[in-house]
Design a protein around this motif. Sequence first.
Motif, mmCIF file in Angstrom:
data_model
loop_
_atom_site.group_PDB
_atom_site.id
_atom_site.type_symbol
_atom_site.label_atom_id
_atom_site.label_comp_id
_atom_site.label_asym_id
_atom_site.label_seq_id
_atom_site.Cartn_x
_atom_site.Cartn_y
_atom_site.Cartn_z
ATOM 1 N N GLY A 84 21.933 -6.874 48.037
ATOM 2 C CA GLY A 84 22.836 -7.929 48.252
ATOM 3 C C GLY A 84 22.426 -8.776 47.075
ATOM 4 O O GLY A 84 22.702 -8.242 46.029
ATOM 5 N N CYS A 85 22.642 -10.043 46.845
ATOM 6 C CA CYS A 85 22.580 -10.825 45.776
ATOM 7 C C CYS A 85 21.045 -11.082 45.558
ATOM 8 O O CYS A 85 20.444 -11.094 46.330
ATOM 9 C CB CYS A 85 23.028 -12.342 46.134
ATOM 10 S SG CYS A 85 24.865 -12.345 46.681
ATOM 11 N N TYR A 86 20.867 -11.278 44.114
ATOM 12 C CA TYR A 86 19.272 -11.020 43.729
ATOM 13 C C TYR A 86 18.592 -12.227 44.253
ATOM 14 O O TYR A 86 17.480 -12.089 44.752
ATOM 15 C CB TYR A 86 19.210 -10.619 42.433
ATOM 16 C CG TYR A 86 19.799 -11.566 41.444
ATOM 17 C CD1 TYR A 86 19.311 -12.909 41.049
ATOM 18 C CD2 TYR A 86 21.228 -11.302 40.735
ATOM 19 C CE1 TYR A 86 20.021 -13.643 40.162
ATOM 20 C CE2 TYR A 86 21.694 -11.974 39.861
ATOM 21 C CZ TYR A 86 20.992 -13.178 39.267
ATOM 22 O OH TYR A 86 21.559 -14.091 38.502
ATOM 23 N N PRO A 87 19.347 -13.431 44.369
ATOM 24 C CA PRO A 87 18.428 -14.551 44.953
ATOM 25 C C PRO A 87 17.896 -14.515 46.311
ATOM 26 O O PRO A 87 16.925 -15.249 46.614
ATOM 27 C CB PRO A 87 19.284 -15.720 44.647
ATOM 28 C CG PRO A 87 20.353 -15.501 43.825
ATOM 29 C CD PRO A 87 20.405 -13.772 44.207
ATOM 30 N N CYS A 88 18.651 -13.474 46.916
ATOM 31 C CA CYS A 88 18.672 -13.761 48.530
ATOM 32 C C CYS A 88 18.006 -12.322 48.965
ATOM 33 O O CYS A 88 17.923 -12.208 50.317
ATOM 34 C CB CYS A 88 19.559 -14.246 49.217
ATOM 35 S SG CYS A 88 20.056 -15.980 49.117
ATOM 36 N N THR A 89 17.819 -11.503 48.177
ATOM 37 C CA THR A 89 17.571 -9.996 48.608
ATOM 38 C C THR A 89 16.110 -9.701 48.105
ATOM 39 O O THR A 89 15.947 -9.634 46.889
ATOM 40 C CB THR A 89 18.546 -9.102 48.283
ATOM 41 O OG1 THR A 89 19.795 -9.493 48.513
ATOM 42 C CG2 THR A 89 18.261 -7.616 48.812
ATOM 43 N N SER A 90 15.175 -9.212 48.857
ATOM 44 C CA SER A 90 13.948 -8.816 48.284
ATOM 45 C C SER A 90 13.772 -7.215 48.688
ATOM 46 O O SER A 90 14.361 -6.873 49.425
ATOM 47 C CB SER A 90 12.959 -9.650 48.846
ATOM 48 O OG SER A 90 12.854 -9.611 50.364
ATOM 49 N N SER A 91 12.566 -6.572 47.852
ATOM 50 C CA SER A 91 12.541 -5.408 47.790
ATOM 51 C C SER A 91 11.404 -5.062 49.167
ATOM 52 O O SER A 91 10.821 -5.917 49.494
ATOM 53 C CB SER A 91 12.074 -4.982 46.694
ATOM 54 O OG SER A 91 10.948 -5.584 46.168
ATOM 55 N N ILE A 92 11.355 -4.022 49.438
ATOM 56 C CA ILE A 92 10.163 -3.704 50.379
ATOM 57 C C ILE A 92 9.002 -2.912 50.004
ATOM 58 O O ILE A 92 9.306 -2.120 48.905
ATOM 59 C CB ILE A 92 10.674 -2.955 51.668
ATOM 60 C CG1 ILE A 92 11.301 -1.442 51.392
ATOM 61 C CG2 ILE A 92 11.705 -3.855 52.664
ATOM 62 C CD1 ILE A 92 11.577 -0.542 52.536
#
Lengths: 601, 293
Positions: free
Chosen positions: B238-246
């Motif tokens: 998604g958008c980088y400010p709201c998407t984090s990796s696992i």
Amino acid sequence: MEKNNEKQKMNIVIAGHVDHGKSTVIGRLLADTNSLPDGKLEQVKENCKKNSKPFEYAFLIDALKDEQAQGITIDTARVFFKTSKRNYIILDAPGHIEFLKNMVTGASRGEAALLVIDAEEGVRENSRRHGYMISMLGIKQIAVLVNKMDLVDYRREVFEAIVSEYTSFLKDIDVNPVCFIPLSAMQGDNIAQPSTKMQWYTNETVLEILDKLEKEPRQIDKPFRMPVQDVYKFTKFGDNRRIVVGTIETGTVNCGDEIVFYPSGKKSRIRTIETFNAPPKEEAQCGLATGFTLEEQIYIARGEIAAKSNGLKPCVTSRIKVNLFWLGKDPMIMKKEYLFKLGTCRVPARVEEVTRVIDASDLNTTNKKKQIERHDVAECTLKLNKAIAFDLATDIAGTSRFVIVDNYEIRGGGIIAEALEDKQTWLRDTVMLRNYKWEKSIIESEKRAEKYNQKSTLILLTGGKDAGKKALAKSLEDRLFADGRVVYFLGIGNVLYGIDADIKGKEHQRKEHIRRLSEVVNILLDAGIILIVTAIDLTQEDLEIMRTIITSEKIETVWVGENVTTDIAYDVRIQDPDNLEESVDMLKTLLQDKGIIFNPW
Amino acid sequence: MDHLDQLESLGVHILREAYANFKNMGMLWSIGKDSTVLLWLARKAFYGHVPFPLVHIDTGYKIPEMIQYRDRLSLEWGLNMIFGRNDDVLASKQTYPDGNVDRLKCCSLLKTKALKNTLSGKWPRYYLNHETKKYDLYNNTEPFTGVIVGVRADEEGTRSKERYFSPRDRENLWDLGDQPPEFWNQYKTDFPPGTHLRIHPLLDWTELNIWEYIQRENIPTVSLYYNQGDGKRYRSLGCYPCTSSIDSEARNVEEIIEELKSGKLKNIAERSGRAQDKDDGGGLETLRKDGYM
């Protein structure tokens, strides 16, 4: 490690009257097969304790659904569980009558069905309705679960009374259930473990029956059928393939096979089976969404059904006897026009006769009803606006199934039981044989259209005697010719004294006159020209005969004159043909609007 | 036919039905794995051609690799690529990363609103010029009346209630309780004027199926899905400010499939890295009813 994907998958629909215990059955199945998320069972039990409610397995299902934000079962929910043999997807169909269309949606994806009946309440409206729907939807394996046996003290005679009542109902609708199982989902009797309280029952538990159900064999041994979805010719990147595409319903097809398309009867041979990002195929089987190129260039359209030239032929007619169920709020009534969809073909249709209506609430049959109410199942005769290709339900289920659309919505569905004769039966075989035997040119019809810069079309001018048809036709021909079109005027008299010389003046030969004229028209249209034909007082029946014979879909009918004296459904009307200039302009605009000739610049 | 063949055939069938029945159709391409599989199915269905435009909503906050990948494939595959964007909101900084609105509001402005106005043609649209390899203003303002979307039923609750052919009304609203029936490969393809349609060919696919298919077909994917050596990868983009990796060691498609099969991710929702889902009690349902994909 789990090997989920190597195991067989099976869709089971669970249906039955509301409150007969479907959710409890599912809850039990999940719990007893250890298919619940860790700690879920304990959590739900704990919740019940806190709220001083007795624990019910149905709560478990509700809890799972809430987690998926499913709320009440207004739609078919999917629940997963597995045995050592298979992975099951239980489609939990809503039991409430309001949601019958959702039940149908869910059940149509099922491969087998569990039908739950409450031992205490006995057979109820939806026990019967769902039984009927499931069988009409084509699910052949139905296991009947007589639930809540604990509430009737596990008495054998209660179970047997239900078996006998429901069996006789199923027999009426030609369904042979796999088995009846007495059980208590609440107490866990006969779900995964055999019941100790019903020693008189020695057959399978629900779980055992599930694993015994057979995967529906793929319809590979049936004759080849493929409803044509489209014919693609994407010219981008220099692609010149002309690909007939569709999903194979039954059977198999190989490169080199001779294929006939119905209802047109046109024939060709498979040249290649096309693929993308895969090696070329020699064979394609049922279930595959595929596409092929043909040896010869024939014009076919979406809605036709491809079959092999050897083997069972599909039926072709415009009158059919069907069994259908109705979901629409408004009843299905006689004379009203509906849209009929089968495979990829769609055609307007009317109810000609209602033979029998079965009211699922009490399964009374009545012959008196003249309309089909919501949730009824009926036997009736439909008249389609034109002949289509199909199979009978007893031969090939897939190509016998249709839906009825009214006011943009799918309101009903059914299967074709019988092909009836219509007014064109006498013609149809001749036409199909003509198409079958047709010697094909190597020039595609698109090539001709490109060369002549026009789409071959019949402009049919009809109206009363001396209405001014011929003068108009000749002026139109003259104008189009001057514009550089390949156009030809054919007055019916030109046929009458030559081709029809042997039958001229015999009134009972009217249909034969029309047939011969149409055959001439068919040839001229195949040659790519715009043909203008005049004929007196053509009726709708005449037009239908012409449509049956003329392969091209492009027929524009024009009524000429002030009074319309026949029932023909014309496309345009010219009231004042004496105003030649204006009338010709009007027809020319029509041809441009329809894309038959192209507006220069 | 194995389970992937079956899923593929149904998807291709649905795409062809959509193409035969509707004009002015577009396919949403989020650049993620699902909509890329969808695009691949379209290339299968139409033998290497994609006869309708791909529509991407650029939020301005997409991870740059996603945009590069989008343009590379568009040029390579000859795609008719169109994107739309909420330029006003970006200019006035009414976004979550600018700290001026919350996450949900941001999604609704940059995605839902941009999508609605891009589909309707009310806002400017940009198309990829294959000669200059740059985006030009698209002079076609005709609305898309049908959009093909790569949602899957197993992603979250509301999506499991979808139909393959799902109508939305003039306001783009979805009447969940009263959906058309679908059976026997017959879909709702008749609509009163003004309805707009979502078509969902991937409804029956699972996350595992998507990866198995990517492996089988060798479909190019964005590198963000793979662990590049730091023990992290994106599971959903998604958008980088709201998407984090696992946390994951999976470095390639094979290892992702292994990881999914091992059950290691069993208790982690696929969209768990998407922060906007959690800011709303109703999950995605609120957003989706209003037109979010």
